[in-house]
Design an enzyme around this catalytic site. Structure first.
Site, PDB file in Angstrom:
ATOM      1  N   LEU A  62       0.851  -1.188   0.000  1.00  0.00           N
ATOM      2  CA  LEU A  62       0.000   0.000   0.000  1.00  0.00           C
ATOM      3  C   LEU A  62       0.883   1.232   0.000  1.00  0.00           C
ATOM      4  O   LEU A  62       2.003   1.213   0.516  1.00  0.00           O
ATOM      5  CB  LEU A  62      -0.907   0.025   1.248  1.00  0.00           C
ATOM      6  CG  LEU A  62      -1.943  -1.093   1.405  1.00  0.00           C
ATOM      7  CD1 LEU A  62      -2.653  -0.949   2.754  1.00  0.00           C
ATOM      8  CD2 LEU A  62      -2.948  -1.087   0.269  1.00  0.00           C
ATOM      9  N   ASP A  63       0.370   2.321  -0.577  1.00  0.00           N
ATOM     10  CA  ASP A  63       1.096   3.581  -0.522  1.00  0.00           C
ATOM     11  C   ASP A  63       1.289   4.005   0.927  1.00  0.00           C
ATOM     12  O   ASP A  63       0.511   3.631   1.815  1.00  0.00           O
ATOM     13  CB  ASP A  63       0.325   4.680  -1.269  1.00  0.00           C
ATOM     14  CG  ASP A  63       0.204   4.398  -2.757  1.00  0.00           C
ATOM     15  OD1 ASP A  63       1.084   3.720  -3.302  1.00  0.00           O
ATOM     16  OD2 ASP A  63      -0.788   4.860  -3.364  1.00  0.00           O
ATOM     17  N   ARG A  64       2.295   4.809   1.170  1.00  0.00           N
ATOM     18  CA  ARG A  64       2.617   5.238   2.541  1.00  0.00           C
ATOM     19  C   ARG A  64       1.398   5.790   3.272  1.00  0.00           C
ATOM     20  O   ARG A  64       1.153   5.465   4.439  1.00  0.00           O
ATOM     21  CB  ARG A  64       3.710   6.311   2.491  1.00  0.00           C
ATOM     22  CG  ARG A  64       4.132   6.844   3.857  1.00  0.00           C
ATOM     23  CD  ARG A  64       4.955   8.112   3.688  1.00  0.00           C
ATOM     24  NE  ARG A  64       4.130   9.186   3.131  1.00  0.00           N
ATOM     25  CZ  ARG A  64       4.639  10.314   2.624  1.00  0.00           C
ATOM     26  NH1 ARG A  64       5.940  10.494   2.566  1.00  0.00           N
ATOM     27  NH2 ARG A  64       3.820  11.247   2.149  1.00  0.00           N
ATOM     28  N   THR A  66      -1.816   5.400   2.551  1.00  0.00           N
ATOM     29  CA  THR A  66      -3.012   4.558   2.508  1.00  0.00           C
ATOM     30  C   THR A  66      -3.018   3.639   3.721  1.00  0.00           C
ATOM     31  O   THR A  66      -2.022   2.977   4.018  1.00  0.00           O
ATOM     32  CB  THR A  66      -3.047   3.721   1.220  1.00  0.00           C
ATOM     33  OG1 THR A  66      -3.008   4.588   0.086  1.00  0.00           O
ATOM     34  CG2 THR A  66      -4.302   2.867   1.159  1.00  0.00           C
ATOM     35  N   ARG A 208      -6.216   6.367  -7.117  1.00  0.00           N
ATOM     36  CA  ARG A 208      -5.934   7.798  -7.047  1.00  0.00           C
ATOM     37  C   ARG A 208      -6.025   8.439  -8.433  1.00  0.00           C
ATOM     38  O   ARG A 208      -6.592   9.522  -8.603  1.00  0.00           O
ATOM     39  CB  ARG A 208      -4.565   8.020  -6.424  1.00  0.00           C
ATOM     40  CG  ARG A 208      -4.473   7.505  -4.988  1.00  0.00           C
ATOM     41  CD  ARG A 208      -3.029   7.385  -4.501  1.00  0.00           C
ATOM     42  NE  ARG A 208      -2.380   8.689  -4.438  1.00  0.00           N
ATOM     43  CZ  ARG A 208      -1.092   8.842  -4.147  1.00  0.00           C
ATOM     44  NH1 ARG A 208      -0.326   7.785  -3.899  1.00  0.00           N
ATOM     45  NH2 ARG A 208      -0.572  10.050  -4.114  1.00  0.00           N
TER      46      ARG A 208
END
EC number: 5.4.99.-
Length: 274
Positions: A62-64, A66, A208
């Site tokens: 996951l993105d930082r 998220t 996104r």
């Protein structure tokens, strides 16, 4: 505190599920994925000598900023099976996103587009007709698709459980060229919208990018046109949450589904819904 410092200080990941082969953990926003590998509390990950400790792998990322569910496997064989399941899109996922922008006229929609890096190295959307085209650096445009459903707009709506898009009739958008020029009078572009996303592929920044294209970027997602200040509050990260995961257990063969508790921003919005 910087993300690096916060990740280094992170020491106890909330465990949603754990057995001898894998653990499902609830990642907080603002923490890098890799910090979870050393943050499994009171588990096989922290017991025993070096020879008997499990070989931990991240099955998904996951993105930082998220938050939500991630799977950590404990041996190479299970890691290979589960990573393959994610790669082949056999894992069903849902996300929640709080967005600021133009209120959609639809309740459910599917968007299909291309995905790849620009000549400057940034991730971006491409037309479906570009899929397969070579890009600078040797990569190619790949396809990506996401199904969305609107849960609430400006406090109106009803929170509900994830639906079965497999059988639902859903409007579809195929991206042919650049995003439409969304213009409007008044305050319509400042609507606050809660959506659930069902990614059908697993491209980097997929949800996104698709939210930006549809005219309602995720709150706090400054990289993709999201507002960083809203109602007098500055946000240092985007409001995106990995809500659920469903897959066939790589060892037992049984179907499993996991849900993450709702983040505070989702609960706050839901509490205002009529």
């Amino acid at each position: 505190m910087t993300a690096s410092a916060r990740s280094a200080a992170y020491s106890s990941a909330p465990v949603v599920f754990e057995d001898e082969w894998l653990a499902v953990v609830d990642k907080p926003a603002g923490v890098y994925c890799d910090s979870l590998l050393s943050a499994l509390p009171c588990s096989a990950a922290t017991l025993g000598d070096e020879a008997t400790k499990p070989n931990l792998h991240l099955a998904n990322r996951l993105d930082r900023d998220t938050s939500g569910l991630m799977v950590i496997t404990k041996c190479n064989k299970v890691a290979g099976k589960l990573v393959k399941a994610f790669t082949e899109h056999k894992v069903k996922k849902t996300y929640l996103a709080l967005c600021i922008g133009y209120p959609p006229a639809w309740e459910k929609i599917k968007i299909c587009s291309g995905h790849g890096r620009s000549k400057h190295g940034a991730w971006r959307m491409y037309a479906m007709s570009d899929v397969g085209r070579s890009l600078p650096g040797g990569s190619v445009v790949r396809d990506m698709s996401t199904r969305f459903e609107v849960l609430g707009i400006n406090g109106k709506g009803q929170f509900r459980e994830p639906s079965n898009f497999e059988v639902d009739e859903t409007e579809s958008i195929t991206v042919q060229e650049k995003a439409a020029d969304l213009t409007s009078d008044g305050d319509e572009k400042n609507s606050i919208i809660l959506v659930r996303a069902y990614p059908q592929s697993g491209r980097t920044h997929q949800i996104r990018l698709h939210c930006q294209y549809l005219g309602f970027p995720i709150r706090g997602d400054v990289k993709y046109s999201g507002v960083i200040e809203w109602n007098g509050v500055d946000y240092d990260g985007h409001a995106l949450h990995a809500e659920s995961l469903s897959f066939v257990h790589p060892v037992t063969g049984l179907p499993v589904t996991f849900r993450s508790p709702l983040p505070s921003w989702a609960n706050e919005f839901i509490s205002t819904m009529a």
